[in-house]
Enzyme design. Structure first.
Site, PDB file in Angstrom:
ATOM      1  N   THR A 200       0.841  -1.188   0.000  1.00 50.57           N
ATOM      2  CA  THR A 200       0.000   0.000   0.000  1.00 50.57           C
ATOM      3  C   THR A 200       0.882   1.246   0.000  1.00 50.57           C
ATOM      4  O   THR A 200       1.982   1.225   0.536  1.00 50.57           O
ATOM      5  CB  THR A 200      -0.887  -0.018   1.257  1.00 50.57           C
ATOM      6  OG1 THR A 200      -1.750  -1.148   1.186  1.00 50.57           O
ATOM      7  CG2 THR A 200      -1.698   1.250   1.396  1.00 50.57           C
ATOM      8  N   GLY A 251      -0.202  -2.658   5.810  1.00 48.24           N
ATOM      9  CA  GLY A 251       0.039  -3.952   6.432  1.00 48.24           C
ATOM     10  C   GLY A 251      -1.157  -4.867   6.326  1.00 48.24           C
ATOM     11  O   GLY A 251      -1.921  -4.819   5.360  1.00 48.24           O
ATOM     12  N   GLU A 252      -1.341  -5.695   7.334  1.00 49.87           N
ATOM     13  CA  GLU A 252      -2.432  -6.657   7.353  1.00 49.87           C
ATOM     14  C   GLU A 252      -3.739  -5.908   7.603  1.00 49.87           C
ATOM     15  O   GLU A 252      -4.056  -5.513   8.722  1.00 49.87           O
ATOM     16  CB  GLU A 252      -2.181  -7.694   8.445  1.00 49.87           C
ATOM     17  CG  GLU A 252      -3.202  -8.809   8.478  1.00 49.87           C
ATOM     18  CD  GLU A 252      -3.003  -9.738   9.656  1.00 49.87           C
ATOM     19  OE1 GLU A 252      -4.017 -10.271  10.135  1.00 49.87           O
ATOM     20  OE2 GLU A 252      -1.845  -9.922  10.097  1.00 49.87           O
TER      21      GLU A 252
END
Length: 330
Positions: A200, A251-252
């Site tokens: 991202t 991230g996640e």
């Protein structure tokens, strides 16, 4: 006020064995985008204009996972999402499920400025884009040969593939059609995933007036289910800005959503009286549970901070006092 400051990121989670030329390529893109933002800030541009400008550049370059070069769904298509927030008045705009809009962050800006809503998705967002006359491209424009290869790897492993560059420890791919044998896998919402490291992109800025803004854009996960929405377009999760600070996460996504990570940084500054870096460290350490993520942040006082619990994060930052840094590792 401590003057303007800017930070950018290109994703958290980096293979320590990533070839040097790939590291330098990524750092070069971040440095170029930083300089674009620096020039605008020196010229007196508003924070919200700068974050849009910088993220547009990141979306146009296929090095990272946003705009051109976005991750592919299991159907081999692109579904992009983005958000933007102006801390001056806490205005925001977000979009999801885009398949033709060249610069999703600019459509998010138009949702904020030109619609009565804060969030549009899929057909409604595409229709709004046509109404606003934004530049659109055929879905094939966003698809790179490299990402097609990554999608094929993900399908062979019968898993979500976050980033082919991170070695898969304890994961062994079986023969075609047999799925994958996984020992001690990473998990997302209790289900095994192959590897972690989305790319991202995001930008946070505080301008010369002390106003903060943030923007985040992504293609999501490789081999994701169609219709999946991550943290990037969710205000308070992947993106947040207020009078105190601006935050962009990476991230996640599912872990970031559960922790409302971006808002939490601002909340502990407001309610616990923590400084910017203290707030970032607190959120990364105490709010992600077993999730993996990173973030960048600026404060209205001209401070810059970042934090991550992954192996590296593509990032860069600069401030009015002459500080500038582009890095990957701790």
């Amino acid at each position: 006020m401590g003057g303007w400051a800017i930070a950018v990121h290109g994703g958290a989670g980096v293979d320590p064995n990533l070839p040097a030329e790939r590291q330098e390529e990524a750092k070069g893109v971040l440095a170029r985008c930083l300089h674009i933002g620096i020039t605008a800030l020196r010229g007196g541009a508003a924070a919200v204009d700068v974050v849009e400008m910088v993220v547009r550049q990141l979306e146009t370059d296929p090095v990272f996972n946003s705009g051109r070069g976005s991750a592919l769904t299991r159907r081999g298509t692109v579904e992009m999402e983005a958000s933007i927030m102006d801390g001056h008045g806490r205005r925001c705009g977000a979009v999801s499920g885009l398949s033709t809009v060249k610069n999703p962050v600019s459509l998010a800006r138009l949702v904020m400025d030109k619609s009565p809503h804060s969030y549009l998705a899929f057909d409604g967002a595409e229709e709004f884009a046509r109404e606003q006359g934004v530049e659109t491209m055929d879905n094939s424009y966003f698809i790179t040969e490299e990402n097609v290869g990554m999608l094929n790897l993900a399908k062979e492993a019968n898993s979500i593939l976050f980033d082919y560059r991170v070695p898969v420890t304890g994961v062994e791919t079986c023969s075609a059609g047999a799925g994958s044998m996984v020992d001690n896998p990473l998990q997302m919402n209790g289900l095994p995933i192959s590897i972690y490291a989305p790319e991202t992109v995001g930008c946070v800025v505080v301008d010369g007036n002390g106003w903060c803004a943030a923007a985040t854009s992504t293609g999501g996960l490789m081999n994701k289910m169609t219709g999946r929405i991550g943290d990037s377009p969710l205000i308070g999760c992947g993106t947040y800005a207020c009078e105190l600070c601006a935050v962009s996460c990476t991230g996640e996504g599912e872990a970031i959503i559960r922790s409302t990570l971006a808002r939490d940084v601002a909340a502990v500054m407001e309610y616990k009286g923590l400084g910017l870096q203290e707030a970032v460290d607190f959120a990364i350490k105490n709010r992600l549970d077993e999730g993996q993520a990173g973030l960048i942040a600026v404060s209205r006082n001209g401070e810059v901070a970042c934090g991550f619990n992954t192996t590296g994060m593509f990032r860069g930052s600069a401030s009015e006092d002459g500080f500038m840094e582009v890095g990957i590792w701790e």
